[in-house]
Design an enzyme around this catalytic site. Structure first.
Site, PDB file in Angstrom:
ATOM      1  N   ASP A  74     -27.819 -12.108  17.686  1.00 45.01           N
ATOM      2  CA  ASP A  74     -28.805 -11.498  16.798  1.00 45.01           C
ATOM      3  C   ASP A  74     -28.118 -10.684  15.704  1.00 45.01           C
ATOM      4  O   ASP A  74     -28.459 -10.793  14.522  1.00 45.01           O
ATOM      5  CB  ASP A  74     -29.749 -10.595  17.611  1.00 45.01           C
ATOM      6  CG  ASP A  74     -30.787  -9.907  16.738  1.00 45.01           C
ATOM      7  OD1 ASP A  74     -31.716 -10.584  16.276  1.00 45.01           O
ATOM      8  OD2 ASP A  74     -30.651  -8.690  16.505  1.00 45.01           O
TER       9      ASP A  74
ATOM     10  N   GLY B 229     -40.247  -4.103  16.474  1.00 44.27           N
ATOM     11  CA  GLY B 229     -41.637  -3.725  16.689  1.00 44.27           C
ATOM     12  C   GLY B 229     -42.547  -4.565  15.818  1.00 44.27           C
ATOM     13  O   GLY B 229     -42.219  -4.861  14.667  1.00 44.27           O
TER      14      GLY B 229
ATOM     15  N   GLY C  70     -39.288  -3.806  27.750  1.00 43.94           N
ATOM     16  CA  GLY C  70     -39.634  -4.785  26.726  1.00 43.94           C
ATOM     17  C   GLY C  70     -38.664  -4.851  25.565  1.00 43.94           C
ATOM     18  O   GLY C  70     -38.923  -5.539  24.575  1.00 43.94           O
TER      19      GLY C  70
ATOM     20  N   LYS D  70     -27.861 -11.311  11.405  1.00 46.10           N
ATOM     21  CA  LYS D  70     -28.134 -10.290  10.394  1.00 46.10           C
ATOM     22  C   LYS D  70     -26.923 -10.061   9.498  1.00 46.10           C
ATOM     23  O   LYS D  70     -27.085  -9.797   8.291  1.00 46.10           O
ATOM     24  CB  LYS D  70     -28.578  -8.999  11.083  1.00 46.10           C
ATOM     25  CG  LYS D  70     -29.927  -9.169  11.789  1.00 46.10           C
ATOM     26  CD  LYS D  70     -30.261  -8.042  12.742  1.00 46.10           C
ATOM     27  CE  LYS D  70     -31.583  -8.315  13.441  1.00 46.10           C
ATOM     28  NZ  LYS D  70     -31.918  -7.290  14.446  1.00 46.10           N
TER      29      LYS D  70
END
Length: 349
Positions: free
Chosen positions: A221, A317, A207, A225
């Protein structure tokens, strides 16, 4: 504080869980009284101007989709822009999926919130990557706050550390591992001697990586940032197109083995200094503070006075990111309290 939550995926549910679980504690410890007055998702919304109780939030989560089918407060068919415009609230929490092609629908949600006098907390990197300078100016013009701790570092307070703990110092450069998926893949390849495709498959099974993993492995990604850090911490005015980006698809076991023979390894590093912001696989010493394993993130701030300061922590998370949303809400609460205090002091002059 009345909150409109836009997006009810993994992070959105994490936000409702934290606010429900920590409600009494936050009221007691911080004088912070958060009330979710609306949740908007693709099927419609649930709206209660008096606030959705912790019990109702849990019932909505347990029931699943469509959330607008709630018998008490369901509003099928209403879209997020209508909710933001029509429901009275102080803050919009925008946690819809990332889109780095157009930044929609999140950028429309954010601009609508600003224009209706609402502050915004977002975990969505898309609008910031494509239009952060413009959004910052729009927030200032409308006298509202834009906060986005959850976009960089997840539960690790990278943005706050730089802004608060290093306040007064000059940050000359930033280097870091900002993507846990690529870090996991490179760690698996290096430590377990598995090929790129096998390491990617393992990340997908666990995952950590999406079925279509280009956002991570091609460096998008991390580049998003880098844009956020560049603008927020170093005062630059850049967007995603300004970042020189290279992903990890071409990293081989041979490359990693050759680096290991020199006592080094390969990490996907985002860098910001006086040169063009970059994202690229970089050889670093295994003893370097940035050489963290698995899905960890790490950032090194090079400063004028304090030297190099490195922060390490989990970068993703649902609960970790939701915790960042809570930090941002508390920050806005404190900012509003100070604004009111200053206004009262001015009235006495």
């Amino acid at each position: 504080m009345r909150i409109i939550l836009v997006g009810y995926g993994v992070v959105g549910k994490g936000v409702t869980t934290i606010l429900a679980q920590k409600y009494a504690e936050k009221v007691k410890d911080y004088g912070f009284n958060p009330k979710i007055v609306a949740i908007s998702d693709i099927d419609g919304a649930v709206i209660n101007p008096r606030g959705l109780s912790p019990e109702k939030l849990e019932a909505i989560k347990q029931r699943g989709y469509p959330i607008s089918a709630d018998p008490e407060f369901g509003n099928p068919g209403i879209n997020a822009l209508e909710v933001i415009e029509s429901v009275e609230a102080e803050v919009v929490v925008e946690v819809t999926p990332v889109n780095i092609q157009t930044a929609e629908p999140a950028i429309s949600h954010i601009t609508k919130a600003f224009k209706t006098g609402k502050h915004v907390v977002t975990t969505n990197k898309g609008p910031l990557a494509l239009a952060m300078p413009a959004l910052t100016e729009l927030a200032e013009y409308n006298n509202v706050y834009l906060r986005f701790s959850g976009t960089v570092g997840g539960g690790t307070p990278m943005l706050e550390f730089a802004k608060r703990c290093l306040a007064g110092d000059k940050i000359k450069a930033i280097r870091g591992i900002f993507n846990g998926t690529t870090n996991y893949i490179l760690t698996e390849m290096s430590q377990n001697q598995v090929g790129f495709q096998d390491a990617l498959s393992s990340a997908q099974k666990l995952g950590y990586a999406e079925r279509e993993p280009s956002m991570d492995i091609d460096g998008f990604d991390t580049a998003c940032k880098v844009v956020i850090l560049s603008n927020w911490i170093m005062g630059k005015k850049i967007t995603l197109k300004d970042v020189d980006r290279t992903g990890i698809r071409d990293i081989t076991l041979q490359t990693l083995t050759e680096a290991a023979e020199r006592g080094n390894t390969i990490k996907l590093i985002g860098s910001i200094d006086d040169n063009k912001p970059t994202v690229k696989p970089t050889e670093i010493a295994k003893t370097h503070p940035l050489c963290v394993s698995g899905v960890l993130n790490a950032v090194t701030f090079s400063t004028e006075y304090a030297g190099e300061q490195t922060l390490v922590g989990r970068g993703a998370g649902s609960i970790e990111t939701a915790g960042a949303v809570l930090r941002d809400l508390l920050d806005i609460k404190h900012k509003l309290a100070n604004r009111m205090l200053n206004s009262n002091l001015e009235s006495y002059k």
